[in-house]
Design a protein around this motif. Structure first.
Motif, PDB file in Angstrom:
ATOM      1  N   ALA A  56      50.166  59.458  73.239  1.00 54.50           N
ATOM      2  CA  ALA A  56      50.052  58.653  71.984  1.00 54.50           C
ATOM      3  C   ALA A  56      50.187  59.589  70.962  1.00 54.50           C
ATOM      4  O   ALA A  56      50.841  59.233  69.887  1.00 54.50           O
ATOM      5  CB  ALA A  56      48.360  58.478  72.111  1.00 54.50           C
ATOM      6  N   GLU A  57      50.250  60.834  70.897  1.00 53.60           N
ATOM      7  CA  GLU A  57      50.354  61.788  69.781  1.00 53.60           C
ATOM      8  C   GLU A  57      51.788  61.775  69.590  1.00 53.60           C
ATOM      9  O   GLU A  57      52.206  61.676  68.476  1.00 53.60           O
ATOM     10  CB  GLU A  57      49.788  63.254  70.122  1.00 53.60           C
ATOM     11  N   GLY A  58      52.655  61.818  70.450  1.00 50.63           N
ATOM     12  CA  GLY A  58      53.988  61.864  70.735  1.00 50.63           C
ATOM     13  C   GLY A  58      54.621  60.555  69.758  1.00 50.63           C
ATOM     14  O   GLY A  58      55.592  60.530  69.133  1.00 50.63           O
ATOM     15  N   LEU A  62      56.732  59.845  66.656  1.00 50.51           N
ATOM     16  CA  LEU A  62      58.105  59.210  66.400  1.00 50.51           C
ATOM     17  C   LEU A  62      58.038  58.245  65.343  1.00 50.51           C
ATOM     18  O   LEU A  62      59.044  57.884  64.955  1.00 50.51           O
ATOM     19  CB  LEU A  62      58.254  58.664  67.988  1.00 50.51           C
ATOM     20  N   ALA A  63      56.799  57.741  65.013  1.00 53.61           N
ATOM     21  CA  ALA A  63      56.661  56.412  63.932  1.00 53.61           C
ATOM     22  C   ALA A  63      57.119  57.200  62.665  1.00 53.61           C
ATOM     23  O   ALA A  63      57.309  56.101  61.838  1.00 53.61           O
ATOM     24  CB  ALA A  63      55.215  56.218  63.902  1.00 53.61           C
ATOM     25  N   SER A  64      57.059  58.060  62.518  1.00 50.56           N
ATOM     26  CA  SER A  64      57.309  58.826  61.112  1.00 50.56           C
ATOM     27  C   SER A  64      58.895  59.280  61.171  1.00 50.56           C
ATOM     28  O   SER A  64      59.573  59.509  59.875  1.00 50.56           O
ATOM     29  CB  SER A  64      56.741  59.836  60.611  1.00 50.56           C
ATOM     30  N   VAL A  65      59.405  59.077  62.088  1.00 52.20           N
ATOM     31  CA  VAL A  65      60.821  59.522  62.230  1.00 52.20           C
ATOM     32  C   VAL A  65      61.790  58.389  61.592  1.00 52.20           C
ATOM     33  O   VAL A  65      61.779  57.413  62.105  1.00 52.20           O
ATOM     34  CB  VAL A  65      61.385  59.848  63.727  1.00 52.20           C
TER      35      VAL A  65
END
Length: 108
Positions: A56-58, A62-65
């Motif tokens: 979940a943290e990963g 990734l959402a901000s990439v």
């Protein structure tokens, strides 16, 4: 990556806290010899952590990439004379190809 995949497989199989030997067993079952140094690194980084929380943290990171981008420019149109020549070439090729397969069609 293979060590993390083996860890995830072990967790998915019901082992909440896989050991290094568990990962070695999984990897050897598909013909991969585990590197002790890399295995130790993965085990130390995952020790005592909840894999679902890590995923979940990963995903949040990734959402901000940034992804995607502008499409490239389209190509120019081909002159009409060339298109007719290409059609004639394709017809000639398809006839010769049908001769080469001796009437046997895998997909038809």
């Amino acid at each position: 990556m293979r060590y993390v995949a083996a860890y995830l497989l072990a967790v998915q199989g019901g082992n909440e806290s896989p050991s290094a030997q568990d990962l070695k067993s999984i990897l050897s079952s598909v013909g991969i010899e585990a590197d002790a140094k890399q295995l130790a690194t993965v085990m130390s980084n995952l020790k005592g952590k909840n894999i679902e929380e890590l995923i979940a943290e990963g995903m949040g990171k990734l959402a901000s990439v940034p992804s995607g981008g502008g499409g490239g420019g389209g190509g120019g149109a081909a002159p009409a004379g060339d298109a007719e020549e290409k059609k004639e070439e394709k017809k000639a090729e398809s006839e010769s190809e049908s001769d080469e397969d001796m009437g046997f069609d895998l997909f038809g």
